[in-house]
Design an enzyme around this catalytic site. Structure first.
Site, PDB file in Angstrom:
ATOM      1  N   ASP A  37    -146.489 -69.404   5.060  1.00  0.00           N
ATOM      2  CA  ASP A  37    -146.371 -69.714   6.698  1.00  0.00           C
ATOM      3  C   ASP A  37    -148.000 -68.579   7.723  1.00  0.00           C
ATOM      4  O   ASP A  37    -147.813 -67.334   6.218  1.00  0.00           O
ATOM      5  CB  ASP A  37    -145.808 -69.265   7.632  1.00  0.00           C
ATOM      6  CG  ASP A  37    -145.506 -70.461   9.308  1.00  0.00           C
ATOM      7  OD1 ASP A  37    -145.689 -72.143   8.956  1.00  0.00           O
ATOM      8  OD2 ASP A  37    -146.419 -70.423   9.676  1.00  0.00           O
ATOM      9  N   ASP A  64    -152.443 -67.163   5.627  1.00  0.00           N
ATOM     10  CA  ASP A  64    -153.494 -68.006   6.324  1.00  0.00           C
ATOM     11  C   ASP A  64    -154.437 -69.180   5.058  1.00  0.00           C
ATOM     12  O   ASP A  64    -154.956 -68.687   5.052  1.00  0.00           O
ATOM     13  CB  ASP A  64    -154.520 -66.825   6.673  1.00  0.00           C
ATOM     14  CG  ASP A  64    -155.348 -67.961   7.725  1.00  0.00           C
ATOM     15  OD1 ASP A  64    -155.325 -68.797   8.129  1.00  0.00           O
ATOM     16  OD2 ASP A  64    -155.965 -67.236   8.828  1.00  0.00           O
ATOM     17  N   VAL A  65    -153.896 -70.147   5.421  1.00  0.00           N
ATOM     18  CA  VAL A  65    -154.700 -71.093   4.578  1.00  0.00           C
ATOM     19  C   VAL A  65    -155.738 -71.715   5.178  1.00  0.00           C
ATOM     20  O   VAL A  65    -156.306 -72.139   4.391  1.00  0.00           O
ATOM     21  CB  VAL A  65    -153.253 -72.614   4.972  1.00  0.00           C
ATOM     22  CG1 VAL A  65    -152.209 -72.705   3.917  1.00  0.00           C
ATOM     23  CG2 VAL A  65    -153.908 -72.904   6.060  1.00  0.00           C
ATOM     24  N   ASN A  91    -149.609 -78.781   5.247  1.00  0.00           N
ATOM     25  CA  ASN A  91    -148.951 -79.355   6.685  1.00  0.00           C
ATOM     26  C   ASN A  91    -149.316 -79.106   7.719  1.00  0.00           C
ATOM     27  O   ASN A  91    -149.496 -78.938   9.084  1.00  0.00           O
ATOM     28  CB  ASN A  91    -147.573 -79.749   6.717  1.00  0.00           C
ATOM     29  CG  ASN A  91    -146.839 -79.492   7.657  1.00  0.00           C
ATOM     30  OD1 ASN A  91    -146.687 -80.662   8.670  1.00  0.00           O
ATOM     31  ND2 ASN A  91    -146.430 -77.853   8.233  1.00  0.00           N
ATOM     32  N   TYR A 157    -159.831 -81.445  17.931  1.00  0.00           N
ATOM     33  CA  TYR A 157    -158.788 -82.202  17.312  1.00  0.00           C
ATOM     34  C   TYR A 157    -159.093 -83.591  16.963  1.00  0.00           C
ATOM     35  O   TYR A 157    -158.689 -84.000  15.426  1.00  0.00           O
ATOM     36  CB  TYR A 157    -157.575 -82.130  18.111  1.00  0.00           C
ATOM     37  CG  TYR A 157    -156.069 -81.772  17.578  1.00  0.00           C
ATOM     38  CD1 TYR A 157    -155.328 -81.271  16.268  1.00  0.00           C
ATOM     39  CD2 TYR A 157    -155.846 -83.226  16.923  1.00  0.00           C
ATOM     40  CE1 TYR A 157    -154.137 -81.060  16.659  1.00  0.00           C
ATOM     41  CE2 TYR A 157    -153.810 -83.491  16.513  1.00  0.00           C
ATOM     42  CZ  TYR A 157    -153.479 -82.852  16.077  1.00  0.00           C
ATOM     43  OH  TYR A 157    -152.547 -82.602  15.647  1.00  0.00           O
ATOM     44  N   LYS A 161    -159.147 -84.115  12.759  1.00  0.00           N
ATOM     45  CA  LYS A 161    -158.160 -84.715  12.267  1.00  0.00           C
ATOM     46  C   LYS A 161    -158.844 -86.094  10.751  1.00  0.00           C
ATOM     47  O   LYS A 161    -158.134 -86.644   9.863  1.00  0.00           O
ATOM     48  CB  LYS A 161    -157.047 -85.231  13.120  1.00  0.00           C
ATOM     49  CG  LYS A 161    -155.629 -84.143  12.939  1.00  0.00           C
ATOM     50  CD  LYS A 161    -155.213 -83.573  11.863  1.00  0.00           C
ATOM     51  CE  LYS A 161    -153.943 -82.749  12.452  1.00  0.00           C
ATOM     52  NZ  LYS A 161    -153.857 -82.623  11.862  1.00  0.00           N
TER      53      LYS A 161
END
Ligand SMILES: NC(=O)c1ccc[n+]([C@@H]2O[C@H](COP(=O)([O-])OP(=O)(O)OC[C@H]3O[C@@H](n4cnc5c(N)ncnc54)[C@H](O)[C@@H]3O)[C@@H](O)[C@H]2O)c1
Length: 294
Positions: A37, A64-65, A91, A157, A161
């Protein structure tokens, strides 16, 4: 994946919300967990909690992904420590409300990197590892019902997605075509009470510009208030961890728990087949009629 005990899971976005629930489920099943995270302080609470619930081992990585090199550090550390990766749960994510037209471009970059490119970064590194292992593995990407339907109010968003769902669907075909023993899945919930309306707190410094008047605009504050409302009035987040792990157990691809969106899904799929121009007023009228008929 039927047998979780002693196997290795990477779970991103583990400090809050769904990711935190996934850590609990992985722990109850006796897995070795790499919890990732950007919120390093909050992440520290995850270690003792997971060990108490039965995890075989836990490694906490603040990362930081949305940065490829940081995902490389996560994968490298996992392999050095545990030698394998059996379950990848992409996720971590953020929500940016708004129509997208006035949104600063840095916010598009932020949501694309966090909600989409992070999936690409991890899958690019983890799929070859899983293939070489030759054991049955799973990848479960948290997308959203916003990845299969569209509506007003959150253009960036919905866009990202949908791309994340398409990434999983097309990768699933590729994995099947090459005969890889990796089951893909997408978790696509509707609104659930998590910390998602606090996404601004996760904003990395490279996407911050407090001098931009957009962040003082009525549009920005309206968007934040709308996000707060839909998350706070969403479903309680107490069943989704178990639900997603049962889906992983059964190698299910589409984890779409909120059937109330099926009507819109059917309408919008039908519009494509019929080459019909989508119309928001018609859609809103149909939703109102369906509600009134209940
Ligand atoms: N809550 C909902 O209603 C809902 C509905 C559909 C989909 N989702 C999706 O579920 C996923 C998880 O969100 P949530 O609802 O649990 O929200 P949340 O805010 O409770 O959790 C998101 C987690 O991701 C972490 N994170 C954010 N940016 C990061 C980054 N750059 N690097 C690493 N970690 C980062 C946050 O610190 C946080 O722990 C997201 O992808 C979100 O889009 C949520």
């Amino acid at each position: 994946m039927k047998d979780f005990k002693g196997r290795v899971a990477i779970i991103t976005g583990a400090a809050y919300g769904f990711g935190n629930e996934f850590v609990k489920q992985a722990a109850k099943r006796g897995m070795k967990i790499v919890a990732v995270d950007i919120m390093g302080d909050k992440l520290q609470e995850v270690g003792p909690m997971a060990m108490e619930l039965g995890a075989e081992d836990v490694t906490l990585i603040t990362a930081d992904v949305g940065i490829y090199e940081e995902t490389e550090r996560v994968v490298k550390t996992t392999l050095e420590k545990y030698g394998q990766i059996d379950l990848l749960m992409n996720n971590a994510g953020i929500a940016i409300p708004g129509d997208g037209i006035n949104l600063p471009l840095r916010d598009w970059d932020w949501i694309v990197q966090t909600n989409l490119m992070s999936h690409v970064y991890f899958m690019r590194q983890v799929i070859p590892v899983m293939k070489a292992q030759g054991t049955h593995c799973n990848i479960m990407n948290t997308c959203s019902v916003a990845g299969v339907i569209n509506f007003v109010g959150m253009v960036p968003y919905y866009t990202v997605k949908h791309a994340a769902v398409a990434l999983a669907e097309s990768t699933n075909y590729e994995l099947q075509a090459m005969g890889a023993d990796i089951a893909m899945g997408v978790f696509c919930p509707g609104y659930v009470q998590t910390n998602l309306d606090h996404s601004e707190e996760y904003r990395p410094a490279r996407f911050r510009d407090d001098s931009d008047p957009y962040y003082q605009s009525e549009e920005f504050f309206k968007g934040q208030a709308a996000a707060k409302y839909v998350i706070e009035t969403g479903a309680p987040n107490d069943i989704y961890g178990d639900l997603v792990f049962k889906a992983i157990e059964e190698d299910e691809f589409y984890v779409l728990p909120h059937v109330m969106y099926d009507g819109i899904l059917k309408i919008q799929t039908g519009e494509k087949v019929q080459r019909k121009t989508p119309n928001i007023h018609e859609l809103q009228a149909m939703i109102a009629a369906a509600k009134a008929a209940k």
